[in-house]
Write an enzyme that holds these catalytic residues in place. Structure first.
Site, PDB file in Angstrom:
ATOM      1  N   ALA A 229       0.819  -1.234   0.000  1.00 42.97           N
ATOM      2  CA  ALA A 229       0.000   0.000   0.000  1.00 42.97           C
ATOM      3  C   ALA A 229       0.845   1.274   0.000  1.00 42.97           C
ATOM      4  O   ALA A 229       0.313   2.350   0.178  1.00 42.97           O
ATOM      5  CB  ALA A 229      -0.955  -0.003   1.194  1.00 42.97           C
TER       6      ALA A 229
ATOM      7  N   VAL B  79       6.168  -9.299   1.846  1.00 37.78           N
ATOM      8  CA  VAL B  79       5.002 -10.194   1.980  1.00 37.78           C
ATOM      9  C   VAL B  79       5.365 -11.662   1.744  1.00 37.78           C
ATOM     10  O   VAL B  79       4.611 -12.553   2.137  1.00 37.78           O
ATOM     11  CB  VAL B  79       3.840  -9.793   1.038  1.00 37.78           C
ATOM     12  CG1 VAL B  79       3.236  -8.467   1.422  1.00 37.78           C
ATOM     13  CG2 VAL B  79       4.263  -9.814  -0.432  1.00 37.78           C
TER      14      VAL B  79
ATOM     15  N   TYR C 130       4.915 -14.281 -13.768  1.00 31.07           N
ATOM     16  CA  TYR C 130       3.840 -13.401 -13.263  1.00 31.07           C
ATOM     17  C   TYR C 130       2.460 -13.994 -13.595  1.00 31.07           C
ATOM     18  O   TYR C 130       1.578 -14.055 -12.733  1.00 31.07           O
ATOM     19  CB  TYR C 130       4.014 -12.024 -13.903  1.00 31.07           C
ATOM     20  CG  TYR C 130       3.018 -10.957 -13.502  1.00 31.07           C
ATOM     21  CD1 TYR C 130       3.187 -10.231 -12.329  1.00 31.07           C
ATOM     22  CD2 TYR C 130       1.926 -10.649 -14.318  1.00 31.07           C
ATOM     23  CE1 TYR C 130       2.293  -9.222 -11.981  1.00 31.07           C
ATOM     24  CE2 TYR C 130       1.030  -9.644 -13.973  1.00 31.07           C
ATOM     25  CZ  TYR C 130       1.224  -8.929 -12.808  1.00 31.07           C
ATOM     26  OH  TYR C 130       0.335  -7.930 -12.460  1.00 31.07           O
TER      27      TYR C 130
ATOM     28  N   ALA D 224       1.679 -17.090 -14.211  1.00 30.78           N
ATOM     29  CA  ALA D 224       1.452 -18.316 -13.432  1.00 30.78           C
ATOM     30  C   ALA D 224       1.074 -17.970 -11.994  1.00 30.78           C
ATOM     31  O   ALA D 224       0.150 -18.552 -11.413  1.00 30.78           O
ATOM     32  CB  ALA D 224       2.706 -19.187 -13.452  1.00 30.78           C
ATOM     33  N   ALA D 225       1.766 -16.992 -11.426  1.00 35.34           N
ATOM     34  CA  ALA D 225       1.469 -16.587 -10.041  1.00 35.34           C
ATOM     35  C   ALA D 225       0.066 -15.987  -9.950  1.00 35.34           C
ATOM     36  O   ALA D 225      -0.701 -16.282  -9.029  1.00 35.34           O
ATOM     37  CB  ALA D 225       2.512 -15.588  -9.554  1.00 35.34           C
ATOM     38  N   LYS D 226      -0.268 -15.146 -10.933  1.00 36.79           N
ATOM     39  CA  LYS D 226      -1.583 -14.494 -10.900  1.00 36.79           C
ATOM     40  C   LYS D 226      -2.705 -15.506 -11.161  1.00 36.79           C
ATOM     41  O   LYS D 226      -3.806 -15.374 -10.611  1.00 36.79           O
ATOM     42  CB  LYS D 226      -1.635 -13.340 -11.904  1.00 36.79           C
ATOM     43  CG  LYS D 226      -0.715 -12.165 -11.529  1.00 36.79           C
ATOM     44  CD  LYS D 226      -1.108 -11.530 -10.202  1.00 36.79           C
ATOM     45  CE  LYS D 226      -0.427 -10.197  -9.951  1.00 36.79           C
ATOM     46  NZ  LYS D 226      -0.742  -9.621  -8.639  1.00 36.79           N
TER      47      LYS D 226
HETATM   48  P1  NAD Z   1       3.423  -0.625  -7.902  1.00 36.03           P
HETATM   49  O1  NAD Z   1       4.777  -1.126  -8.257  1.00 36.03           O
HETATM   50  O2  NAD Z   1       3.062   0.771  -8.257  1.00 36.03           O
HETATM   51  O3  NAD Z   1       3.125  -0.854  -6.361  1.00 36.03           O
HETATM   52  C1  NAD Z   1       3.395  -2.080  -5.730  1.00 36.03           C
HETATM   53  C2  NAD Z   1       3.676  -1.820  -4.272  1.00 36.03           C
HETATM   54  O4  NAD Z   1       3.956  -3.086  -3.665  1.00 36.03           O
HETATM   55  C3  NAD Z   1       4.913  -0.942  -4.042  1.00 36.03           C
HETATM   56  O5  NAD Z   1       4.659   0.042  -3.066  1.00 36.03           O
HETATM   57  C4  NAD Z   1       5.974  -1.920  -3.586  1.00 36.03           C
HETATM   58  O6  NAD Z   1       6.943  -1.346  -2.715  1.00 36.03           O
HETATM   59  C5  NAD Z   1       5.142  -2.973  -2.890  1.00 36.03           C
HETATM   60  N1  NAD Z   1       5.827  -4.265  -2.860  1.00 36.03           N
HETATM   61  C6  NAD Z   1       6.471  -4.870  -3.869  1.00 36.03           C
HETATM   62  N2  NAD Z   1       6.988  -6.034  -3.458  1.00 36.03           N
HETATM   63  C7  NAD Z   1       6.663  -6.150  -2.145  1.00 36.03           C
HETATM   64  C8  NAD Z   1       6.943  -7.133  -1.168  1.00 36.03           C
HETATM   65  N3  NAD Z   1       7.665  -8.216  -1.457  1.00 36.03           N
HETATM   66  N4  NAD Z   1       6.443  -6.954   0.080  1.00 36.03           N
HETATM   67  C9  NAD Z   1       5.746  -5.842   0.387  1.00 36.03           C
HETATM   68  N5  NAD Z   1       5.459  -4.870  -0.498  1.00 36.03           N
HETATM   69  C10 NAD Z   1       5.920  -5.022  -1.753  1.00 36.03           C
HETATM   70  O7  NAD Z   1       2.422  -1.652  -8.605  1.00 36.03           O
HETATM   71  P2  NAD Z   1       0.857  -1.520  -8.930  1.00 36.03           P
HETATM   72  O8  NAD Z   1       0.726  -1.313 -10.390  1.00 36.03           O
HETATM   73  O9  NAD Z   1       0.189  -0.595  -7.981  1.00 36.03           O
HETATM   74  O10 NAD Z   1       0.418  -3.034  -8.632  1.00 36.03           O
HETATM   75  C11 NAD Z   1      -0.382  -3.406  -7.521  1.00 36.03           C
HETATM   76  C12 NAD Z   1      -0.969  -4.776  -7.804  1.00 36.03           C
HETATM   77  O11 NAD Z   1      -1.789  -4.701  -8.965  1.00 36.03           O
HETATM   78  C13 NAD Z   1       0.069  -5.856  -8.090  1.00 36.03           C
HETATM   79  O12 NAD Z   1      -0.333  -7.061  -7.506  1.00 36.03           O
HETATM   80  C14 NAD Z   1       0.047  -5.962  -9.596  1.00 36.03           C
HETATM   81  O13 NAD Z   1       0.473  -7.209 -10.042  1.00 36.03           O
HETATM   82  C15 NAD Z   1      -1.421  -5.720  -9.873  1.00 36.03           C
HETATM   83  N6  NAD Z   1      -1.709  -5.295 -11.226  1.00 36.03           N
HETATM   84  C16 NAD Z   1      -1.245  -4.106 -11.705  1.00 36.03           C
HETATM   85  C17 NAD Z   1      -1.550  -3.758 -13.013  1.00 36.03           C
HETATM   86  C18 NAD Z   1      -1.084  -2.450 -13.603  1.00 36.03           C
HETATM   87  O14 NAD Z   1      -1.306  -2.253 -14.815  1.00 36.03           O
HETATM   88  N7  NAD Z   1      -0.500  -1.543 -12.854  1.00 36.03           N
HETATM   89  C19 NAD Z   1      -2.303  -4.614 -13.820  1.00 36.03           C
HETATM   90  C20 NAD Z   1      -2.769  -5.802 -13.280  1.00 36.03           C
HETATM   91  C21 NAD Z   1      -2.463  -6.155 -11.977  1.00 36.03           C
END
Ligand code: NAD
Length: 246
Positions: A13, A63, A154, A156-158
């Site tokens: 977050a 995490v 990614y 596979a994990a998702k």
């Molecule tokens: P982002 O990189 O802007 O933010 C991710 C946050 O997670 C960061 O603050 C980071 O420090 C934190 N983080 C990363 N690894 C971590 C760990 N091991 N432990 C604790 N915190 C950790 O990414 P986002 O785009 O906001 O993505 C958020 C979620 O949405 C992710 O699960 C991503 O896969 C998913 N998602 C994003 C998109 C997109 O287009 N942005 C599309 C589909 C899914």
């Protein structure tokens, strides 16, 4: 949405979609604890939540670490007395084509994107069973539903998150717990900034609504799935992608 007095945990977050979710839950009345690798970013969001008149705490943790998840949830219970909502949002890209992907890229992606969800669900599940209530929202991706060039780890994990979501929905339904997933398409965050321009343009061309989504738009859906207004929805995966997938 009425989340007055609810206690939420949001992972990842500190920025992007996760910070939008944490702030939106707080705007709707929840007290929000946040976990992020980046302490400074997590503290900044925590301060914004407190400014709204809610309680918050920020923990800097990975995490992927099982023991840290147990400790984080214990800390939230100690500070706030219970947990009502868990949002598993933390995620990373470690992209490479399959013939070049390293073991480290695979492991890191699966550990953070998938095991991270398990760790936090495992930590709250006994509490949710005991209190006979709870909401879990996991952030997957449309790429977990269709695969994506350069993202075997990614995707596979998702995809794993989808199986996890459906199983947890089945296992905790009797305890009045809803477990759902949201599957964003291209959303404008830091994660997207790392995407090569060509890949971004290709993804953009798929989006029927003609633009990237905003983190806030994902947050609205997560807030709905965290509220009583969605109480008859469980085991669902809801795409939020401007029509990118169809
Ligand atoms: P982002 O990189 O802007 O933010 C991710 C946050 O997670 C960061 O603050 C980071 O420090 C934190 N983080 C990363 N690894 C971590 C760990 N091991 N432990 C604790 N915190 C950790 O990414 P986002 O785009 O906001 O993505 C958020 C979620 O949405 C992710 O699960 C991503 O896969 C998913 N998602 C994003 C998109 C997109 O287009 N942005 C599309 C589909 C899914």
């Amino acid at each position: 949405m009425d989340l007055d007095g609810k206690i939420a945990i949001v992972t990842g977050a500190g920025s992007g979609i996760g910070s939008a979710i944490a702030l939106d839950l707080a705007r709707n009345g929840a007290h929000v604890a946040i976990v992020d690798l980046k302490a400074e970013a997590a503290n900044a969001i925590c301060a914004e939540i407190v400014k709204m008149g809610r309680r918050s705490l920020a923990v800097s943790a990975n995490v992927a670490n099982f023991a840290d998840a147990q400790a984080m949830v214990a800390k939230v219970v100690q500070e706030f007395g219970r947990v009502d909502i868990l949002v598993n949002n933390a995620g990373v890209n470690r992209d490479a084509v399959i013939w070049k992907m390293t073991e480290a890229q695979w492991d890191e992606s699966v550990d953070i994107n998938l095991k991270g969800c398990f760790n936090y669900i495992r930590a709250v599940a006994p509490l949710f069973k005991e209190q006979n209530s709870g909401k879990i929202v996991n952030v997957t991706s449309i790429n977990g539903m269709r695969g994506k060039f350069g993202q075997a780890n990614y995707s596979a994990a998702k995809a794993g998150i989808i199986g996890l979501t459906k199983t947890v929905a089945r296992e905790l339904a009797k305890s009045n717990v809803n477990c759902n997933a949201v599957a964003p398409g291209l959303i404008e965050t830091d994660m997207m900034k790392a995407l090569p321009e060509e890949a971004k343009q290709k993804a953009m061309s798929e989006i029927l609504l003609g633009r990237m989504g905003a983190p806030q738009e994902v947050a609205w859906l997560v807030t709905f799935l965290s509220s009583e207004k969605s109480r008859h929805i469980t085991g669902e995966v809801i795409k939020i992608d401007g029509g990118q997938y169809i």
